[in-house]
Design a protein around this motif. Structure first.
Motif, PDB file in Angstrom:
ATOM      1  N   ASP A 128      25.707 -33.564  37.551  1.00 45.60           N
ATOM      2  CA  ASP A 128      27.071 -33.343  38.041  1.00 45.60           C
ATOM      3  C   ASP A 128      27.090 -33.029  39.536  1.00 45.60           C
ATOM      4  O   ASP A 128      28.054 -33.342  40.235  1.00 45.60           O
ATOM      5  N   ILE A 129      26.030 -32.414  40.033  1.00 45.86           N
ATOM      6  CA  ILE A 129      25.940 -32.071  41.448  1.00 45.86           C
ATOM      7  C   ILE A 129      25.830 -33.340  42.292  1.00 45.86           C
ATOM      8  O   ILE A 129      26.422 -33.453  43.365  1.00 45.86           O
ATOM      9  N   GLY A 130      25.029 -34.282  41.830  1.00 46.40           N
ATOM     10  CA  GLY A 130      24.821 -35.533  42.552  1.00 46.40           C
ATOM     11  C   GLY A 130      25.003 -36.718  41.627  1.00 46.40           C
ATOM     12  O   GLY A 130      26.098 -37.211  41.438  1.00 46.40           O
ATOM     13  N   LEU A 180      22.532 -20.314  44.446  1.00 38.97           N
ATOM     14  CA  LEU A 180      22.898 -21.698  44.725  1.00 38.97           C
ATOM     15  C   LEU A 180      23.961 -22.116  43.718  1.00 38.97           C
ATOM     16  O   LEU A 180      23.686 -22.293  42.538  1.00 38.97           O
ATOM     17  N   LEU A 181      25.177 -22.245  44.208  1.00 37.85           N
ATOM     18  CA  LEU A 181      26.304 -22.597  43.347  1.00 37.85           C
ATOM     19  C   LEU A 181      27.058 -23.759  43.978  1.00 37.85           C
ATOM     20  O   LEU A 181      27.243 -23.798  45.197  1.00 37.85           O
ATOM     21  N   PHE A 182      27.484 -24.694  43.156  1.00 39.03           N
ATOM     22  CA  PHE A 182      28.224 -25.864  43.635  1.00 39.03           C
ATOM     23  C   PHE A 182      29.625 -25.878  43.036  1.00 39.03           C
ATOM     24  O   PHE A 182      29.869 -25.287  41.975  1.00 39.03           O
ATOM     25  N   ILE A 183      30.517 -26.595  43.672  1.00 40.15           N
ATOM     26  CA  ILE A 183      31.892 -26.655  43.193  1.00 40.15           C
ATOM     27  C   ILE A 183      31.968 -27.243  41.789  1.00 40.15           C
ATOM     28  O   ILE A 183      32.816 -26.854  40.986  1.00 40.15           O
ATOM     29  N   ASN A 184      31.045 -28.149  41.468  1.00 40.94           N
ATOM     30  CA  ASN A 184      31.013 -28.734  40.128  1.00 40.94           C
ATOM     31  C   ASN A 184      30.649 -27.683  39.085  1.00 40.94           C
ATOM     32  O   ASN A 184      31.118 -27.729  37.938  1.00 40.94           O
ATOM     33  N   SER A 217      35.802 -36.383  40.475  1.00 37.46           N
ATOM     34  CA  SER A 217      35.577 -35.011  40.931  1.00 37.46           C
ATOM     35  C   SER A 217      35.583 -34.917  42.450  1.00 37.46           C
ATOM     36  O   SER A 217      35.440 -35.909  43.160  1.00 37.46           O
ATOM     37  N   MET A 218      35.725 -33.706  42.946  1.00 37.16           N
ATOM     38  CA  MET A 218      35.548 -33.446  44.362  1.00 37.16           C
ATOM     39  C   MET A 218      34.041 -33.434  44.670  1.00 37.16           C
ATOM     40  O   MET A 218      33.228 -33.180  43.790  1.00 37.16           O
TER      41      MET A 218
END
Length: 408
Positions: free
Chosen positions: A45-47, A257-261, A303-304
């Motif tokens: 989901d991150i990439g 380490l946190l991502f918007i996803n 997604s963004m």
């Protein structure tokens, strides 16, 4: 006389050969880009497919196709395994003539591919892997790290929480290169700012059950539980921590380490109050909003963009700018990276900022906090800005670098 004639003939032949090589180089306007990442597991989901979409956007936005360039984009799933990642990269370089390998989330994969790329004189454009060693002891003339690293995360989240009173830490760490580096760098920041590390526990990558690890963290009585992991591991740890009532019991989770996803997956009710560091957020300014809305239309999941996806777009755009400046593809990775470092960087997502000798792109970082549900004004409106970290503070100082490319 005969000797002089022979020398002149040899010189003429050398000049002709050089001229032919230069002409061929100038006429070679083909590029192959390999997007190597996790397409199906905890970092997808991150990439994943979103990274491929971002690279294709960069290709279109570069304008090189209108100038007669042919640019192909390949993708591969490294499954977070260094051996699989290296095998894909080797096949791409040897058989498919791929010029640049990009993204590479999973520090273990990135470090292994980094060695191969140097051996083959190709290019590694890292946006996904966090280990600061890629611009430190493992740096090469062939690798660029564009978006973030463990030093940035530690000096953002680690320093802020320690100075705010979170002076005792316990780490839940993913048991591979990235987790080890993140715990190492954050521990150094915590102790440098007067805090103490009470302990830690390492968990397998992509584990489903965090109960025993969370119980150890809870019993440590540490004020801060540092999650030195990412993707599905981070979201699973946060969800299960909520079930154990860890935050309600007075301890604070630090998502290093946190991502918007991840926030989207957790939901604001669960994620609210988390503090973390990133170098990109879609809603930072008019330029990031405009680009992110364009990206959302081509995103396979609507997604963004994550921080790493944004960095990948900007990195590929600069890579293509360097190729254009060279006038053709030299198929010489070190030469292309040298040109990338020579040219000023400027893109709509990160603005201007130099590429240093160690391969690190200098950009600001931002300390964010996840909004409460009632603070959000709509879909993907998840962050509030706490502090801006200057570029020179977000990256390890060159004078302290152990990169062999840096002259001291």
């Amino acid at each position: 006389m005969t000797t002089m004639f022979a020398r002149r003939s040899a010189a003429l032949l050398a000049c002709a050969a050089f001229g032919f090589a230069s002409t061929a180089y100038a006429q070679d306007k083909t590029i192959k880009i390999g997007v190597l990442n996790d397409m199906s597991s905890l970092y997808a989901d991150i990439g994943g497919p979103n990274s491929v979409a971002a690279v294709k956007m960069a290709v279109e936005d570069s304008g090189l196709k209108a100038k007669g360039w042919t640019i192909d984009v390949l993708s591969g799933d490294h499954q977070n395994k260094p051996d699989i990642g290296v095998n894909i990269a080797r096949q791409w370089i040897d058989n498919d003539k791929v010029d640049v390998i990009s993204d590479t989330p999973s520090s273990g994969v990135a470090l292994a591919v980094n060695n191969l790329v140097k051996e083959k004189n190709s290019v590694l454009l890292n946006s996904g892997a966090a280990t600061a060693d890629l611009t430190g002891k493992a740096c090469t003339p062939n690798t660029i790290s564009y978006t973030y690293d463990t030093y940035m995360l530690a000096n953002g989240t680690g320093k802020a929480l320690t100075k705010a009173g979170g002076d005792s830490w316990f780490f839940l760490t993913a048991d591979y290169a990235f987790g080890h580096a993140l715990e190492r760098d954050t521990s150094a920041v915590v102790t440098a700012n007067g805090g103490k590390v009470l302990g830690g526990v390492k968990h397998p990558l992509n584990t489903a059950d965090f109960s025993s690890f969370l119980l150890q963290a809870q019993s440590s009585k540490a004020k801060i539980i540092g999650l030195a992991n990412a993707g599905g591991d981070t979201t699973n740890a946060i969800k299960q921590a909520a079930e154990f009532g860890i935050v309600q019991g007075g301890q604070k989770l630090a998502a290093l380490l946190l991502f918007i996803n991840d926030v989207h997956s957790l939901g604001l009710k669960t994620a609210q109050g988390l503090t973390f560091t990133e170098s990109f957020y879609w809603d930072l300014n008019d330029q990031t909003r405009e680009w992110s809305k364009r990206f959302q239309k081509v995103s396979p999941k609507g997604s963004m963009p994550s921080m790493t996806v944004a960095g990948l777009y900007a990195g590929i755009l600069h890579y293509l700018k360097a190729m254009d400046a060279l006038g053709g593809n030299p198929h010489d990775g070190a030469k292309v990276v040298a040109k990338m470092k020579e040219l000023p960087t400027d893109d709509p997502l990160f603005g201007k900022g130099p590429l240093r000798a160690d391969g690190r792109r200098l950009i600001p970082a931002y300390l964010f906090e996840v909004k409460k549900p009632e603070e959000s004004k709509g879909p993907w409106d998840y962050y509030k800005l706490v502090a801006t970290i200057a570029p020179e503070d977000a990256a390890k100082p060159l004078e302290a670098s152990d990169c062999p490319l840096v002259k001291k």
